[in-house]
Design an enzyme around this catalytic site. Sequence first.
Site, PDB file in Angstrom:
ATOM      1  N   THR A 172      25.601  78.684  59.227  1.00  0.00           N
ATOM      2  CA  THR A 172      26.332  77.798  60.099  1.00  0.00           C
ATOM      3  C   THR A 172      26.781  76.571  59.330  1.00  0.00           C
ATOM      4  O   THR A 172      26.330  76.350  58.236  1.00  0.00           O
ATOM      5  CB  THR A 172      25.370  77.423  61.264  1.00  0.00           C
ATOM      6  OG1 THR A 172      24.915  78.621  61.864  1.00  0.00           O
ATOM      7  CG2 THR A 172      25.980  76.522  62.289  1.00  0.00           C
ATOM      8  N   THR A 219      29.947  78.317  63.524  1.00  0.00           N
ATOM      9  CA  THR A 219      29.309  79.327  62.681  1.00  0.00           C
ATOM     10  C   THR A 219      29.970  80.686  62.809  1.00  0.00           C
ATOM     11  O   THR A 219      30.705  80.942  63.768  1.00  0.00           O
ATOM     12  CB  THR A 219      27.824  79.450  63.086  1.00  0.00           C
ATOM     13  OG1 THR A 219      27.147  80.319  62.188  1.00  0.00           O
ATOM     14  CG2 THR A 219      27.683  79.980  64.499  1.00  0.00           C
ATOM     15  N   ASN A 250      27.520  82.943  62.184  1.00  0.00           N
ATOM     16  CA  ASN A 250      26.123  83.373  62.272  1.00  0.00           C
ATOM     17  C   ASN A 250      25.562  83.680  60.895  1.00  0.00           C
ATOM     18  O   ASN A 250      25.185  82.759  60.180  1.00  0.00           O
ATOM     19  CB  ASN A 250      25.952  84.559  63.218  1.00  0.00           C
ATOM     20  CG  ASN A 250      24.510  84.703  63.679  1.00  0.00           C
ATOM     21  OD1 ASN A 250      23.796  83.717  63.830  1.00  0.00           O
ATOM     22  ND2 ASN A 250      24.070  85.929  63.909  1.00  0.00           N
ATOM     23  N   ASP A 281      22.258  87.638  68.069  1.00  0.00           N
ATOM     24  CA  ASP A 281      21.486  86.596  68.743  1.00  0.00           C
ATOM     25  C   ASP A 281      21.028  87.006  70.138  1.00  0.00           C
ATOM     26  O   ASP A 281      20.277  86.275  70.786  1.00  0.00           O
ATOM     27  CB  ASP A 281      22.302  85.301  68.825  1.00  0.00           C
ATOM     28  CG  ASP A 281      22.313  84.554  67.505  1.00  0.00           C
ATOM     29  OD1 ASP A 281      21.654  85.009  66.554  1.00  0.00           O
ATOM     30  OD2 ASP A 281      22.981  83.508  67.399  1.00  0.00           O
ATOM     31  N   SER A 297      20.743  78.069  68.649  1.00  0.00           N
ATOM     32  CA  SER A 297      19.903  76.911  68.340  1.00  0.00           C
ATOM     33  C   SER A 297      20.730  75.707  67.923  1.00  0.00           C
ATOM     34  O   SER A 297      20.175  74.663  67.586  1.00  0.00           O
ATOM     35  CB  SER A 297      18.928  77.259  67.207  1.00  0.00           C
ATOM     36  OG  SER A 297      18.042  78.280  67.599  1.00  0.00           O
ATOM     37  N   GLY A 328      21.391  76.160  60.128  1.00  0.00           N
ATOM     38  CA  GLY A 328      20.038  76.591  59.796  1.00  0.00           C
ATOM     39  C   GLY A 328      19.381  77.521  60.788  1.00  0.00           C
ATOM     40  O   GLY A 328      18.154  77.637  60.809  1.00  0.00           O
ATOM     41  N   ALA A 329      20.176  78.180  61.672  1.00  0.00           N
ATOM     42  CA  ALA A 329      19.623  79.113  62.656  1.00  0.00           C
ATOM     43  C   ALA A 329      18.548  78.413  63.491  1.00  0.00           C
ATOM     44  O   ALA A 329      18.734  77.260  63.892  1.00  0.00           O
ATOM     45  CB  ALA A 329      19.100  80.365  61.968  1.00  0.00           C
TER      46      ALA A 329
END
Length: 567
Positions: free
Chosen positions: A386, A404, A406, A428, A448, A468-469
């Site tokens: 992202t 993003t 992903n 996701d 997130s 950073g997920a």
Amino acid sequence: MKKRYLLGAVAVTFFSFSSLKADFKPFDENGNMIRTGRGAEGKVGIVSTSKYEASKIGMDVLKKGGNAIDAAVAAGFALGVAEPNSSGLGGGGFMLIRIAKTGETVFIDFRERAPKNSAPKMWVLDKDGKVVDNEKVEGGKAAGVPGEVAGLLYALEKYGTMSREDVIRPAADLAKNGFVVTPTLSGDMKNKYDLMVKYPEFGKTFLTADGFPYETGDTFKNEDMAKTLDLIIKNGKDGFYKGEVAESIVGTLNKYGGVFTMEDLANYEPRIRKPVVGNYRGYEVISSPAPSSGGAVVVQILNILENFNVGDMEVNSPEYLHLFSEAFKLSYADRAKYMGDTDYTPVPLKGLTSKKYAKDLSQKIDMSKSQESIAHDPWQYESDDTTHYSIADKEGNMVSVTKTVNGIFGNGVVADGYGFVLNNEMDDFVTGEGHPNSVAPGKTPLSSMSPTIVLKNGEPFMVLGSPGATKIISTVSQVISKVVDHDMGMQEAIDAPRMFDNTSNKINVETRITPETVDKLKVLGHEVNETSEWDRGMGSVQGVLYKKDGTLEGGADPRRDGKAVGI
């Protein structure tokens, strides 16, 4: 000719006028990343993006009289060109805006959505419950309907002052003329080489003419992307969601097992949502609502921390890291059980952000030992690889955007002839039915991403965010706490070593955390995983702090390519 080897694979913050160092690169003559000199201060403004090229483009738009939204849209399209490994036309995201004149905050959800033919049974599971052929991560069934173009154009039309030509042309020129490849981008290209071979459209776009990944210092051009941006300039949203580009998206995805229709693209619209609002030690925290879990869980973590004297703890001491670990585990357990798209399932947002709930959770923390965490019951308290960029000016207008595709280079499928990779956001969703985050037609997958604005007594204090997920949540929480609890500057808070923990009861720490601290964490019962000195997986925060003397401090994360510039 350079010797080549095949391997096995933002916050943008804008203020008014500035000049940029023409020779800036985030790496030295040996191709090693430079970790210092990333921050900047200014009285008028700061530009801090994950890519130098996007910083310059955003600043040029402001110099020409554009407002913060114009700059945000210009930078967004430019990042899709210069950082295609992390975001772009085939992805989506969230935008949080604060309008200084009225104090109004607006949240634009342009996240990807599930195609109308989506269903849990679209993915075949093996005997171990894993998706066969990795179809949730790569190929046609991994992609959601992209929202970036619709979201950026909505923001421009609703809040901007300039034309599509004004704000998109610089990105089109960047794609056509090219830019210098950094170690980050080169490494990602090499790491995805096998996927570039598997999906020829991907390789045609992102490999050299002789079929190799680009090396650090090479110039990368993407004329197909320039052509796509020209169509968007000319035809607006329809230039992407209808006609030849849409036909290529549908055709290429379905060639690799997708379930897309032209209707999926034509019907896409961004959604306007009410931001999540919390309060941490007197600072108002405004962040992303569901379908992002980020805002609510950031607020929940901060609410738990508020029950402890964090400011009296030494930063990154064993006691400090233990507390954050326990708070993270409690909050991430709730995230996993309850969070989903509120358009499809009830989510206890009030409970998750309740001060009383956080106080009750804080009492479950034992400062003498590590504990396993399970989800608790926020219902009884009911009464998002992202990039991130943030925009702010001295008047208090702020824009925070996280967007993003992903995974690194998304699902590996490039729209044939148009130069952009599609996302793999369907990953996701959870597999199976009956979960708040189960897939359904038109549903938005859980995220997130946590674009965040912080106010003090109603006045601008800080704007930040990170890629950073799932680590976005823990990263944003740590930076906010370091600024508020330890009076750190923005760059200092960004540079500080980070940690991460969720429901796995394993602390991940950067190796700048001392061995003595690691040993003491183990005595407390933690399993500790040491990563690297500057762990890219711990996020890449770009932010701006409004200092008491009126100075604006921009911080840019040295874990990737970011650089702040000020005037």
